[in-house]
Design a protein around this motif. Structure first.
Motif, mmCIF file in Angstrom:
data_model
loop_
_atom_site.group_PDB
_atom_site.id
_atom_site.type_symbol
_atom_site.label_atom_id
_atom_site.label_comp_id
_atom_site.label_asym_id
_atom_site.label_seq_id
_atom_site.Cartn_x
_atom_site.Cartn_y
_atom_site.Cartn_z
ATOM 1 N N MET A 32 -9.290 7.865 2.406
ATOM 2 C CA MET A 32 -8.559 6.615 2.489
ATOM 3 C C MET A 32 -8.265 6.125 1.082
ATOM 4 S SD MET A 32 -9.634 3.023 4.289
ATOM 5 C CE MET A 32 -10.662 2.430 2.969
ATOM 6 N N ALA A 33 -7.087 5.542 0.915
ATOM 7 C CA ALA A 33 -6.712 4.910 -0.349
ATOM 8 C C ALA A 33 -6.269 3.488 -0.037
ATOM 9 C CB ALA A 33 -5.586 5.679 -1.021
ATOM 10 N N VAL A 34 -6.547 2.571 -0.956
ATOM 11 C CA VAL A 34 -6.180 1.167 -0.772
ATOM 12 C C VAL A 34 -5.167 0.799 -1.834
ATOM 13 C CG1 VAL A 34 -7.041 -1.201 -0.698
ATOM 14 C CG2 VAL A 34 -8.486 0.660 0.119
ATOM 15 N N THR A 35 -4.062 0.175 -1.423
ATOM 16 C CA THR A 35 -3.077 -0.324 -2.369
ATOM 17 C C THR A 35 -2.837 -1.802 -2.108
ATOM 18 O OG1 THR A 35 -1.232 0.302 -0.923
ATOM 19 C CG2 THR A 35 -1.900 1.895 -2.582
ATOM 20 N N GLY A 36 -2.493 -2.513 -3.144
ATOM 21 C CA GLY A 36 -2.200 -3.943 -3.003
ATOM 22 C C GLY A 36 -3.202 -4.765 -3.776
ATOM 23 N N PRO A 37 -3.170 -6.056 -3.655
ATOM 24 C CA PRO A 37 -2.291 -6.798 -2.752
ATOM 25 C C PRO A 37 -0.853 -6.788 -3.251
ATOM 26 C CG PRO A 37 -3.613 -8.316 -4.030
ATOM 27 C CD PRO A 37 -4.078 -6.939 -4.384
ATOM 28 N N THR A 38 0.050 -6.687 -2.302
ATOM 29 C CA THR A 38 1.472 -6.672 -2.622
ATOM 30 C C THR A 38 2.014 -8.099 -2.662
ATOM 31 O OG1 THR A 38 1.932 -6.354 -0.270
ATOM 32 C CG2 THR A 38 1.825 -4.381 -1.637
ATOM 33 N N ASP A 39 3.264 -8.239 -3.048
ATOM 34 C CA ASP A 39 3.879 -9.559 -3.171
ATOM 35 C C ASP A 39 3.910 -10.322 -1.849
ATOM 36 O OD1 ASP A 39 4.278 -9.060 -5.811
ATOM 37 O OD2 ASP A 39 6.366 -8.408 -5.571
ATOM 38 N N ASP A 40 3.915 -9.592 -0.718
ATOM 39 C CA ASP A 40 3.965 -10.256 0.578
ATOM 40 C C ASP A 40 2.583 -10.650 1.099
ATOM 41 O OD1 ASP A 40 3.136 -7.691 1.010
ATOM 42 O OD2 ASP A 40 4.578 -7.226 2.583
ATOM 43 N N GLY A 41 1.522 -10.416 0.292
ATOM 44 C CA GLY A 41 0.173 -10.855 0.664
ATOM 45 C C GLY A 41 -0.586 -9.884 1.549
ATOM 46 N N PHE A 42 -0.293 -8.598 1.458
ATOM 47 C CA PHE A 42 -0.963 -7.597 2.286
ATOM 48 C C PHE A 42 -1.691 -6.574 1.426
ATOM 49 C CE2 PHE A 42 2.110 -9.164 5.314
ATOM 50 C CZ PHE A 42 1.437 -9.087 6.531
ATOM 51 N N LEU A 43 -2.776 -6.035 1.959
ATOM 52 C CA LEU A 43 -3.422 -4.837 1.440
ATOM 53 C C LEU A 43 -3.016 -3.708 2.377
ATOM 54 C CD1 LEU A 43 -7.068 -5.885 0.566
ATOM 55 C CD2 LEU A 43 -5.303 -5.144 -1.005
ATOM 56 N N HIS A 44 -2.834 -2.526 1.836
ATOM 57 C CA HIS A 44 -2.414 -1.396 2.658
ATOM 58 C C HIS A 44 -3.491 -0.313 2.589
ATOM 59 C CE1 HIS A 44 1.514 -3.274 2.986
ATOM 60 N NE2 HIS A 44 1.454 -3.469 1.677
ATOM 61 N N LEU A 45 -4.004 0.057 3.742
ATOM 62 C CA LEU A 45 -4.988 1.130 3.844
ATOM 63 C C LEU A 45 -4.243 2.398 4.235
ATOM 64 C CD1 LEU A 45 -7.783 -0.709 5.872
ATOM 65 C CD2 LEU A 45 -7.458 -0.625 3.405
ATOM 66 N N HIS A 46 -4.271 3.383 3.355
ATOM 67 C CA HIS A 46 -3.596 4.656 3.601
ATOM 68 C C HIS A 46 -4.656 5.672 4.019
ATOM 69 C CE1 HIS A 46 0.141 3.404 1.495
ATOM 70 N NE2 HIS A 46 -0.709 2.618 0.856
ATOM 71 N N PHE A 47 -4.620 6.102 5.264
ATOM 72 C CA PHE A 47 -5.536 7.125 5.758
ATOM 73 C C PHE A 47 -4.835 8.473 5.645
ATOM 74 C CE2 PHE A 47 -6.942 3.243 7.748
ATOM 75 C CZ PHE A 47 -8.312 3.314 7.590
ATOM 76 N N PHE A 48 -5.535 9.457 5.079
ATOM 77 C CA PHE A 48 -4.937 10.768 4.889
ATOM 78 C C PHE A 48 -5.950 11.845 5.209
ATOM 79 C CE2 PHE A 48 -6.662 9.415 0.802
ATOM 80 C CZ PHE A 48 -7.449 10.494 0.454
ATOM 81 N N ARG A 49 -5.453 13.053 5.345
ATOM 82 C CA ARG A 49 -6.320 14.228 5.488
ATOM 83 C C ARG A 49 -5.843 15.273 4.502
ATOM 84 N NH1 ARG A 49 -4.467 15.519 11.535
ATOM 85 N NH2 ARG A 49 -2.249 15.691 11.132
ATOM 86 N N GLU A 50 -6.783 16.019 3.992
ATOM 87 C CA GLU A 50 -6.460 17.064 3.024
ATOM 88 C C GLU A 50 -6.361 18.383 3.773
ATOM 89 O OE1 GLU A 50 -9.598 16.543 0.210
ATOM 90 O OE2 GLU A 50 -8.506 14.990 -0.859
ATOM 91 N N VAL A 51 -5.211 19.007 3.658
ATOM 92 C CA VAL A 51 -4.953 20.250 4.369
ATOM 93 C C VAL A 51 -4.384 21.272 3.406
ATOM 94 C CG1 VAL A 51 -4.573 19.146 6.610
ATOM 95 C CG2 VAL A 51 -2.667 19.439 5.058
ATOM 96 N N GLN A 52 -4.357 22.521 3.855
ATOM 97 C CA GLN A 52 -3.730 23.591 3.090
ATOM 98 C C GLN A 52 -2.432 23.968 3.782
ATOM 99 O OE1 GLN A 52 -6.466 26.820 2.832
ATOM 100 N NE2 GLN A 52 -7.759 25.806 1.341
ATOM 101 N N ARG A 53 -1.398 24.093 3.016
ATOM 102 C CA ARG A 53 -0.095 24.479 3.555
ATOM 103 C C ARG A 53 0.317 25.812 2.945
ATOM 104 N NH1 ARG A 53 0.500 21.609 7.913
ATOM 105 N NH2 ARG A 53 0.685 19.399 7.573
#
Length: 145
Positions: A32-53
């Protein structure tokens, strides 16, 4: 009837309907990565998985002569890349961050308690056996004479 019992009888149940939106996703996230707070007053939680392509295979080719049989084959050279695949992004109002953080912290403590209990059970099971050269032999409970 006590005051507590009377107030318990007067309470009503609240029913909350859970609805899945059309963009609902269900997948296993490994990070998970966290970005923000943005100008609109939100924090964004980015959930990801690490895969091989495997983006492509480069296989050597050879044109064989007429009536020729080839007994060997080439080994494919794969181009493998590590990729972070985004599973979901959740936007949280900054004002709700303390509530969300408390809930997540309680979940972490609950799971840690389960893991620690399982480890304690394994330690107890290991303590109840005696290690001898040929392997593990269970200990008999002592019975008073």
């Amino acid at each position: 009837m006590s005051r507590i019992e009377a107030s318990a009888l007067n309470q009503t149940k609240k029913s909350i309907l859970h609805v899945r939106p059309t963009h609902f996703t269900s997948a296993v996230a490994t990070g998970m990565a966290v970005t923000g707070p943005t100008d609109d007053g939100f924090l964004h939680l980015h959930f990801f998985r690490e895969v091989q392509r495997i983006t492509n295979d480069d296989v050597p080719t050879r044109t064989s002569a007429p009536n020729e049989t080839e007994l060997a084959w080439g080994h494919a050279e794969a181009n493998i890349h590590l990729v972070r695949e985004e599973v979901a992004v959740i936007s949280i109002p900054v004002s709700r961050l303390p509530f969300i953080s408390t809930v997540m912290n309680k979940a972490v403590r609950f799971v840690a308690g389960l893991v620690n209990a399982a480890r304690d059970d394994e330690r107890r099971a290991a303590a109840e056996s005696v290690v001898v050269k040929s392997g593990t032999m269970p200990v008999r409970p002592r019975v008073p004479a």
